[in-house]
Enzyme design. Structure first.
Site, short mmCIF file in Angstrom:
data_model
loop_
_atom_site.label_atom_id
_atom_site.label_comp_id
_atom_site.label_asym_id
_atom_site.label_seq_id
_atom_site.Cartn_x
_atom_site.Cartn_y
_atom_site.Cartn_z
N LYS A 84 31.74 1.73 -41.68
CA LYS A 84 32.61 2.07 -41.05
C LYS A 84 33.20 1.68 -39.68
CE LYS A 84 36.09 -0.08 -43.88
NZ LYS A 84 36.38 -0.42 -45.08
P1 NAD Z 1 45.81 -5.36 -44.26
O1 NAD Z 1 45.82 -5.28 -43.04
O2 NAD Z 1 45.71 -7.25 -45.02
O3 NAD Z 1 47.13 -5.29 -44.73
C1 NAD Z 1 47.03 -4.14 -44.90
C2 NAD Z 1 48.92 -3.27 -46.52
O4 NAD Z 1 48.86 -2.00 -46.32
C3 NAD Z 1 50.08 -4.86 -45.45
O5 NAD Z 1 50.57 -5.02 -46.72
C4 NAD Z 1 50.32 -3.36 -44.77
O6 NAD Z 1 51.94 -3.27 -45.25
C5 NAD Z 1 50.12 -2.06 -45.90
N1 NAD Z 1 50.71 -0.92 -45.87
C6 NAD Z 1 50.50 0.09 -44.59
N2 NAD Z 1 50.54 0.74 -44.33
C7 NAD Z 1 51.28 0.74 -45.29
C8 NAD Z 1 51.97 2.48 -45.52
N3 NAD Z 1 52.53 3.51 -45.03
N4 NAD Z 1 52.69 2.29 -47.04
C9 NAD Z 1 52.69 0.75 -47.79
N5 NAD Z 1 52.02 -0.08 -47.48
C10 NAD Z 1 50.95 0.33 -47.14
O7 NAD Z 1 44.61 -5.21 -45.08
P2 NAD Z 1 43.66 -5.33 -46.29
O8 NAD Z 1 42.70 -5.57 -45.58
O9 NAD Z 1 44.82 -6.12 -47.42
O10 NAD Z 1 43.27 -4.10 -46.97
C11 NAD Z 1 43.71 -3.35 -48.00
C12 NAD Z 1 43.19 -1.94 -48.66
O11 NAD Z 1 41.81 -2.58 -49.36
C13 NAD Z 1 42.56 -0.74 -47.41
O12 NAD Z 1 42.25 0.22 -47.69
C14 NAD Z 1 41.00 -1.39 -47.07
O13 NAD Z 1 39.77 -0.63 -46.60
C15 NAD Z 1 41.03 -1.96 -48.24
N6 NAD Z 1 39.91 -3.22 -48.59
C16 NAD Z 1 39.50 -4.37 -47.80
C17 NAD Z 1 39.10 -5.21 -48.12
C18 NAD Z 1 39.23 -6.77 -47.22
O14 NAD Z 1 38.03 -7.48 -47.48
N7 NAD Z 1 40.18 -7.29 -46.51
C19 NAD Z 1 37.44 -4.95 -48.75
C20 NAD Z 1 37.28 -4.03 -49.93
C21 NAD Z 1 38.91 -2.98 -49.48
#
Ligand code: NAD
Length: 428
Positions: free
Chosen positions: A114
């Site tokens: 990561k």
């Molecule tokens: P992203 O940046 O596209 O979206 C993040 C979302 O979280 C946004 O809607 C933002 O407003 C919200 N957010 C951020 N801080 C916040 C807070 N303090 N309180 C409430 N909401 C908040 O990110 P993503 O890619 O959708 O990732 C989201 C989660 O999923 C992360 O934990 C990431 O590690 C995990 N994840 C993502 C993927 C992927 O393929 N993108 C895969 C596995 C896991």
């Protein structure tokens, strides 16, 4: 032995202590040897780079970037890059460790890693972000590579960032096989070698895992309601995929606030709103509510798909959903999970539920390696198959060990890693 938390450790270090605590519990369950435990408790490499990037006004700023490579026993290091102002070493170490379990559980030939850059992309122009991403890629140098370590998007980063990374890496190389290095990153745009279905893969995967769980317990998914925290890549695509299965999204929360509409919130309309407004707050067709009210929403399913440590000791007793599908990594604290399990709430843990992203990243990597292009139907069918196989392996282990679903997931992942360590040996 569970680790003891020091009062002055940072949030990131605490997250890593949680990750080690979960690891130790699962290692105890399957009787993992002390030598393998010692190796897996620490990441193999922790890379920190401080690099300059030019701002639009001509000034230079120095940024800090991280790449933690936890384990490559099963294949090249694999994991996302997050662009958040508060990203720090402990957090990245925890996330890298979780990636090792996730790739093993998913049965893809990758290890765990990561990384991230400590900055807020919302405060920079597109050109500044491009320069930051390119300089970070340059600073990482040969620490990444198509058969060594393969980044992907995570919070704050996206397909465009991956394309800049690929282009920088490709142009920094020499020789006739440069084109063969496009798979140094996954989650690229379709035009530059990305896979169909990669953008929605994590959200789609959550829906596949949820549907399989409902089938297993003979419960009807159609007509259920869901509350989703986070409307970014994971939350938005999860909302769309669940809507196709007849699930109504009634509550959504993000960094700008929380909203609800008992008749349902349309994912497409909300996506259009968040694209313009930057968050869910102010969406016309819903009323605003407090974030703590969001976690007590009267829904069937709760999907935390934003950040870590959201379902805590304070919130867990009040959760009304009967199923939690972890879209984010580490959204439930260890104590929060104990409370939920005692209350009979089913948790579909992150290592399984959000593995869709890394599984389709593997498909993208394979397609690049073969110069091939899969149809969307093939991607979705294969994704479903990988996830359901992992889910079935977990259920069998959960029954055999009489443990939680998360412990069973870790047990499956660790047993595979342990077998490979035992066969390869620890050299010298
Ligand atoms: P992203 O940046 O596209 O979206 C993040 C979302 O979280 C946004 O809607 C933002 O407003 C919200 N957010 C951020 N801080 C916040 C807070 N303090 N309180 C409430 N909401 C908040 O990110 P993503 O890619 O959708 O990732 C989201 C989660 O999923 C992360 O934990 C990431 O590690 C995990 N994840 C993502 C993927 C992927 O393929 N993108 C895969 C596995 C896991």
């Amino acid at each position: 032995m569970p680790t003891r938390r020091s009062a002055d450790s940072t949030e990131g270090e605490q997250l890593f202590e949680t990750a080690v605590e979960q690891f130790d519990a699962a290692a105890d369950l399957i009787g993992l040897s002390d030598n393998i435990r010692t190796i897996l408790r620490s990441p193999k490499n922790e890379i920190i780079v401080n690099f300059p990037a030019e701002m639009d006004d001509g000034s230079l700023r120095v940024f800090r970037g991280y790449r933690v490579q936890h384990s490559d026993i099963l294949g090249p290091y694999k994991g996302g890059l997050r662009f958040t102002p508060g990203v720090e070493l402990g957090e990245v170490k925890a996330l890298a460790m979780w990636m090792t379990w996730k790739t093993s559980l998913s049965n893809v030939p990758f290890g765990g890693a990561k990384g991230g850059i400590a900055f807020n992309p919302r405060e920079h122009s597109v050109r500044e972000i491009e320069r930051i991403v390119r300089r970070f890629t340059h600073a990482l140098g040969s620490n990444i590579g198509p058969e060594h370590d393969i980044p992907a998007p995570d919070i704050g980063s996206n397909a465009q960032a991956m394309v800049w990374m690929m282009d920088t890496y490709l142009n920094s190389g020499s020789g006739g096989d440069r084109q063969n290095t496009r798979r140094v990153v996954t989650g690229k745009t379709i035009e530059t070698g990305g896979s169909l279905g990669r953008d929605k893969a994590t959200g789609q995967g959550l829906a596949f895992v949820l549907a399989h769980q409902f089938d297993r317990v003979n419960r009807e998914l159609e007509g259920s309601t869901v509350a989703i925290q986070g409307f970014g890549n994971v939350g938005e695509h999860c909302a769309r995929a669940m809507a196709q299965m007849g699930v109504t999204m009634t509550h959504v929360a993000d960094h700008t606030g929380a909203i609800m509409n008992g008749r349902g919130i349309d994912a497409e309309a909300l996506w259009r709103h968040t694209s313009e407004a930057g968050g869910v707050a102010g969406f016309d067709d819903a009323e605003a509510l407090d974030v703590d009210e969001f976690f007590t929403a009267d829904v069937d399913i709760l999907v935390p798909a934003a950040i870590e440590n959201q379902i805590t000791t304070e919130r867990a007793p009040h959760v009304r959903a009967s199923v939690i599908v972890e879209g984010a990594n580490g959204p439930t604290s260890v104590e929060g999970e104990r409370i939920l399990i005692d209350r009979g709430v089913e948790i579909l843990p992150d290592v399984l539920a959000n593995a869709g992203g890394v599984i389709v990243s593997y498909f993208e990597w394979l397609q690049n390696k073969m110069s091939a292009r899969w149809q969307l139907g093939q991607v979705d069918d294969e994704l479903r198959r990988y996830l359901w196989e992992a889910a079935d392996a977990i259920e069998a282990e959960k029954k055999r060990l009489a443990c939680s679903r998360r412990e069973a997931a870790y047990a499956v992942a660790l047993a595979r890693i342990g077998t490979v360590f035992n066969q390869r040996g620890i050299w010298p």
